[in-house]
Design a protein around this motif. Structure first.
Motif, mmCIF file in Angstrom:
data_model
loop_
_atom_site.group_PDB
_atom_site.id
_atom_site.type_symbol
_atom_site.label_atom_id
_atom_site.label_comp_id
_atom_site.label_asym_id
_atom_site.label_seq_id
_atom_site.Cartn_x
_atom_site.Cartn_y
_atom_site.Cartn_z
ATOM 1 N N ALA A 8 0.849 -1.194 0.000
ATOM 2 C CA ALA A 8 0.000 0.000 0.000
ATOM 3 C C ALA A 8 0.882 1.241 0.000
ATOM 4 C CB ALA A 8 -0.913 -0.006 1.223
ATOM 5 N N GLY A 9 0.344 2.317 -0.571
ATOM 6 C CA GLY A 9 1.058 3.591 -0.572
ATOM 7 C C GLY A 9 0.508 4.509 0.494
ATOM 8 N N ILE A 10 1.168 5.640 0.672
ATOM 9 C CA ILE A 10 0.623 6.664 1.573
ATOM 10 C C ILE A 10 0.634 8.024 0.872
ATOM 11 C CG2 ILE A 10 1.355 5.428 3.663
ATOM 12 C CD1 ILE A 10 3.507 7.524 4.044
ATOM 13 N N GLY A 11 -0.272 8.875 1.309
ATOM 14 C CA GLY A 11 -0.301 10.248 0.798
ATOM 15 C C GLY A 11 0.901 10.984 1.367
ATOM 16 N N LEU A 12 1.744 11.513 0.490
ATOM 17 C CA LEU A 12 2.926 12.254 0.965
ATOM 18 C C LEU A 12 2.523 13.716 1.160
ATOM 19 C CD1 LEU A 12 5.906 12.666 1.602
ATOM 20 C CD2 LEU A 12 6.367 12.751 -0.849
ATOM 21 N N ARG A 13 2.603 14.179 2.413
ATOM 22 C CA ARG A 13 2.261 15.564 2.728
ATOM 23 C C ARG A 13 3.513 16.266 3.241
ATOM 24 N NH1 ARG A 13 -1.107 13.766 -0.149
ATOM 25 N NH2 ARG A 13 -3.243 13.253 0.442
ATOM 26 N N SER A 14 3.510 17.597 3.157
ATOM 27 C CA SER A 14 4.754 18.343 3.403
ATOM 28 C C SER A 14 5.435 18.049 4.750
ATOM 29 C CB SER A 14 4.519 19.848 3.222
ATOM 30 O OG SER A 14 3.470 20.278 4.034
ATOM 31 N N PRO A 15 4.696 17.763 5.859
ATOM 32 C CA PRO A 15 5.426 17.497 7.108
ATOM 33 C C PRO A 15 6.369 16.289 7.018
ATOM 34 C CG PRO A 15 3.104 17.881 7.564
ATOM 35 C CD PRO A 15 3.243 17.785 6.069
ATOM 36 N N HIS A 16 6.126 15.369 6.064
ATOM 37 C CA HIS A 16 6.958 14.172 5.977
ATOM 38 C C HIS A 16 7.956 14.209 4.820
ATOM 39 C CE1 HIS A 16 4.838 12.460 9.229
ATOM 40 N NE2 HIS A 16 3.702 12.284 8.584
ATOM 41 N N HIS A 33 -1.048 15.635 -3.940
ATOM 42 C CA HIS A 33 -2.050 16.470 -4.595
ATOM 43 C C HIS A 33 -1.365 17.248 -5.710
ATOM 44 C CE1 HIS A 33 -4.877 16.378 -0.875
ATOM 45 N NE2 HIS A 33 -4.980 15.315 -1.625
ATOM 46 N N ALA A 34 -1.825 17.055 -6.918
ATOM 47 C CA ALA A 34 -1.175 17.631 -8.095
ATOM 48 C C ALA A 34 -1.000 19.144 -7.975
ATOM 49 C CB ALA A 34 -1.988 17.288 -9.346
ATOM 50 N N GLU A 35 -2.018 19.818 -7.409
ATOM 51 C CA GLU A 35 -2.001 21.289 -7.364
ATOM 52 C C GLU A 35 -0.834 21.838 -6.544
ATOM 53 O OE1 GLU A 35 -4.634 19.451 -7.449
ATOM 54 O OE2 GLU A 35 -5.757 20.307 -9.127
ATOM 55 N N ASN A 36 -0.306 21.039 -5.622
ATOM 56 C CA ASN A 36 0.802 21.522 -4.791
ATOM 57 C C ASN A 36 2.151 21.452 -5.498
ATOM 58 O OD1 ASN A 36 -1.025 21.940 -2.773
ATOM 59 N ND2 ASN A 36 -0.590 20.016 -1.709
ATOM 60 N N TYR A 37 2.181 20.881 -6.698
ATOM 61 C CA TYR A 37 3.459 20.675 -7.390
ATOM 62 C C TYR A 37 3.426 21.222 -8.816
ATOM 63 C CZ TYR A 37 4.199 17.970 -3.281
ATOM 64 O OH TYR A 37 4.316 17.614 -1.962
ATOM 65 N N VAL A 56 5.134 7.452 -8.079
ATOM 66 C CA VAL A 56 4.302 8.576 -7.623
ATOM 67 C C VAL A 56 2.963 8.557 -8.355
ATOM 68 C CG1 VAL A 56 4.066 11.095 -7.726
ATOM 69 C CG2 VAL A 56 6.213 10.083 -6.930
ATOM 70 N N SER A 57 1.912 8.818 -7.603
ATOM 71 C CA SER A 57 0.582 9.001 -8.181
ATOM 72 C C SER A 57 0.188 10.463 -7.999
ATOM 73 C CB SER A 57 -0.411 8.082 -7.439
ATOM 74 O OG SER A 57 -1.733 8.532 -7.656
ATOM 75 N N LEU A 58 -0.349 11.078 -9.053
ATOM 76 C CA LEU A 58 -0.809 12.473 -8.969
ATOM 77 C C LEU A 58 -2.333 12.468 -8.806
ATOM 78 C CD1 LEU A 58 1.005 14.645 -11.684
ATOM 79 C CD2 LEU A 58 1.439 14.575 -9.220
ATOM 80 N N HIS A 59 -2.773 13.090 -7.703
ATOM 81 C CA HIS A 59 -4.207 13.125 -7.389
ATOM 82 C C HIS A 59 -4.658 14.581 -7.470
ATOM 83 C CE1 HIS A 59 -7.890 11.704 -5.713
ATOM 84 N NE2 HIS A 59 -7.758 12.285 -4.543
ATOM 85 N N GLU A 249 -4.797 7.822 2.979
ATOM 86 C CA GLU A 249 -4.816 9.294 2.948
ATOM 87 C C GLU A 249 -4.984 9.824 4.373
ATOM 88 O OE1 GLU A 249 -8.344 9.843 0.337
ATOM 89 O OE2 GLU A 249 -7.028 11.227 -0.726
ATOM 90 N N TRP A 250 -4.229 10.858 4.686
ATOM 91 C CA TRP A 250 -4.362 11.488 6.021
ATOM 92 C C TRP A 250 -3.918 12.932 5.827
ATOM 93 C CZ3 TRP A 250 -3.807 7.930 10.759
ATOM 94 C CH2 TRP A 250 -4.242 8.587 11.914
#
Lengths: 282, 253
Positions: A8-16, A33-37, A56-59, A249-250
């Motif tokens: 399984a994958g995880i949502g990569l968010r900026s804190p990590h 999230h595509a919009e952040n990149y 990488v998956s773009l959401h 997702e978190w």
């Protein structure tokens, strides 16, 4: 795949982000999230480095596939540039809308499931796939209301969208639980009604349970561990949708990487058990 | 039965103006409140992320009040939150409850330019010797393409000192407003945003060039501020301080 790496994958968010670069945690893949990149600067450069080690998956969250006025060409072009830059293995968006009259309402807003909406969404999905040069996955939304005139059941609407555009589907199991609870649907029947061969990804996330005056409202806030009823539904989804990659997702109150990895391992245990059961002689 | 366009306009009115035209078409109508709350909370959070020093200066209550007014009158026009808030400084300037903090709009302008700088497109700078191939007779017509992270801000207030005093971990947030304002250059360098105070002449020169003026016009602007403005030095400093990504020659007049 490294030993101990999750499927399984995880949502990569900026804190990590820094931990991903420094420690290379044993995660099978990541989604952002595509919009952040979409611009320049440090965030997309970080993703380019992470991309070397992880699929990488773009959401996307801003394409507004349900807009009656069509999709924003500039935004679609920015998404296409991000797709060229990061070469994601999956690209996904939502069965929802957020743009009307040039105003961007920063939410995934609901659609009535009518022939008119089906024509609009089909046209927009086709335009997106044409511009991106690839298939996209469309995610089922979480619902807090239904339109009185909405004659097509949501799974049937999604199945027809697949038939008309050749898109795939992202089955968000938490969203099914949230919508089913809020609108009185049968969540298990919903999963049975989805076209299994179209499911290209599964999402799992936490929701908030608001209980007042004996009424329960579920809010899809991605701020807690995956709830038990969602794990139960996931067992059903995993057995029906086979090997579709699963994502944790978190997005709020983001926990440690160890906790996210624990959720990903839990998802792996479910899929492993399903595989074992399917491998048994009948 | 409403068309999809009518439903979407009705939703916008319900979320931003508490319009009720949609209520009889959905069940339960309270579901709209959840979407309204999501939109408002997420946009307020986006504004707080872009304008943390303004938040610090005015406090949570004032900021959220101003943000809600702003969201209703200036909802986002682009589907990326990083693009949201460019009109917030001008909104604050016209916002009656904020009039006592005269420097607030310029602090907000500074924060907006810094936020834009972080996400500006990456470019490849020219080397300083890029000017050597230009014939002397053509240099007045030269125009410069600046790195898109670069921006200029003139303020009668010491917005740089105010910004620094309101960073996390700074114990003493007192700033003397008597020190006057300044001429500021904002840019992203490596992965960090930098702010530099310029002389009035250097500011006039660089701001004119960054806006597409020819070298001749920009030099005139600088000499209005400082008649002995040294052009050769100014050009050398320009290539040292900021990324120039392209040169062109304007049409002959």
């Amino acid at each position: 795949m490294q030993a101990g790496q999750t499927r399984a994958g995880i949502g990569l968010r900026s804190p990590h982000a820094a931990a991903f670069e420094a420690e290379r945690p044993p995660v099978g893949w990541v989604e952002v999230h595509a919009e952040n990149y979409m611009g320049g600067g440090p965030a997309p450069r970080m993703l380019e480095r992470v991309r070397r080690d992880y699929p990488v998956s773009l959401h996307g969250v801003g394409l507004s596939l349900g807009s009656a006025e069509g999709i924003d060409r500039d935004h679609l072009a920015a998404l296409a540039r991000a797709v060229r830059r990061f070469e994601p293995f999956l690209v996904s968006e939502h069965l929802a809308w957020s743009v009307t009259g040039g105003t961007y309402l920063n939410d995934l807003l609901p659609l009535p499931y009518t022939e008119e909406a089906l024509a609009v969404v089909s046209r927009n999905v086709a335009a997106a796939q044409e511009a991106l040069g690839r298939k996209i996955l469309v995610e089922n939304p979480s619902a807090y209301l239904r339109f009185k005139h909405s004659p097509i059941p949501e799974p049937a609407f999604l199945a027809e969208l697949v038939r008309r555009t050749g898109c795939g589907l992202l089955c968000d199991v938490n969203n099914i639980q949230v919508s089913a609870s809020n609108l009185g649907w049968d969540a298990a029947a919903y999963i049975e009604a989805l076209p299994a061969e179209a499911i290209g990804e599964i999402h799992l996330a936490g929701h908030f349970r608001d209980e007042r005056d004996g009424r329960v409202l579920l809010i899809d806030d991605h701020a807690s561990p995956v709830a038990e009823p969602v794990w139960d539904l996931y067992r059903r989804a995993a057995s029906r949708f086979g090997e579709a990659p699963t994502l944790i997702e978190w997005d709020k109150d983001i926990p440690t990487l160890a906790i996210l990895l624990g959720e990903a391992r839990k998802a792996d245990q479910v899929t492993a058990a399903v595989r074992e059961r399917h491998a048994l002689p009948v | 039965m409403l068309s999809l366009s009518e439903i979407q306009r009705g939703f916008r009115d319900a979320l931003l103006a508490k319009g009720t035209a949609l209520d009889r078409h959905v069940v339960p109508a309270e579901g709209i409140d959840i979407h309204r709350n999501t939109v408002l909370v997420s946009l307020k959070t986006a504004l707080r992320d872009t304008f943390p020093v303004v938040w610090q200066l005015v406090g949570e209550g004032f900021f959220l009040y101003a943000a809600e007014e702003f969201i209703h009158t200036h909802p986002p026009a682009r589907p990326r939150l990083a693009d949201y808030g460019g009109e917030f400084p001008a909104f604050l300037a016209d916002f009656p409850p904020g009039r006592s903090l005269a420097y607030l709009p310029d602090v907000a302008r500074l924060e907006w330019l810094m936020a834009r700088a972080i996400g500006a497109e990456d470019t490849i700078p020219l080397r300083p010797d890029a000017l050597t191939g230009i014939a002397a007779g053509e240099t007045p017509r030269l125009t410069f393409h600046f790195d898109p992270s670069i921006a200029y801000l003139e303020s009668p207030w010491p917005v740089d000192a105010i910004w620094r005093a309101n960073q996390p971990g700074v114990a003493d947030a007192s700033v003397s407003l008597d020190g006057g304002g300044g001429f500021f250059e904002i840019r992203r360098h490596e992965d960090l945003v930098e702010m530099r105070a310029l002389t009035g002449a250097a500011f006039a020169f660089r701001e004119a060039l960054s806006g597409g003026a020819t070298l001749e016009t920009a030099t005139e602007a600088a000499r209005d501020a400082h008649p002995a403005f040294p052009l050769a030095e100014a050009l050398r400093d320009l290539f040292r301080d900021v990324a120039i990504c392209g040169l062109a020659l304007a049409e002959k007049p």
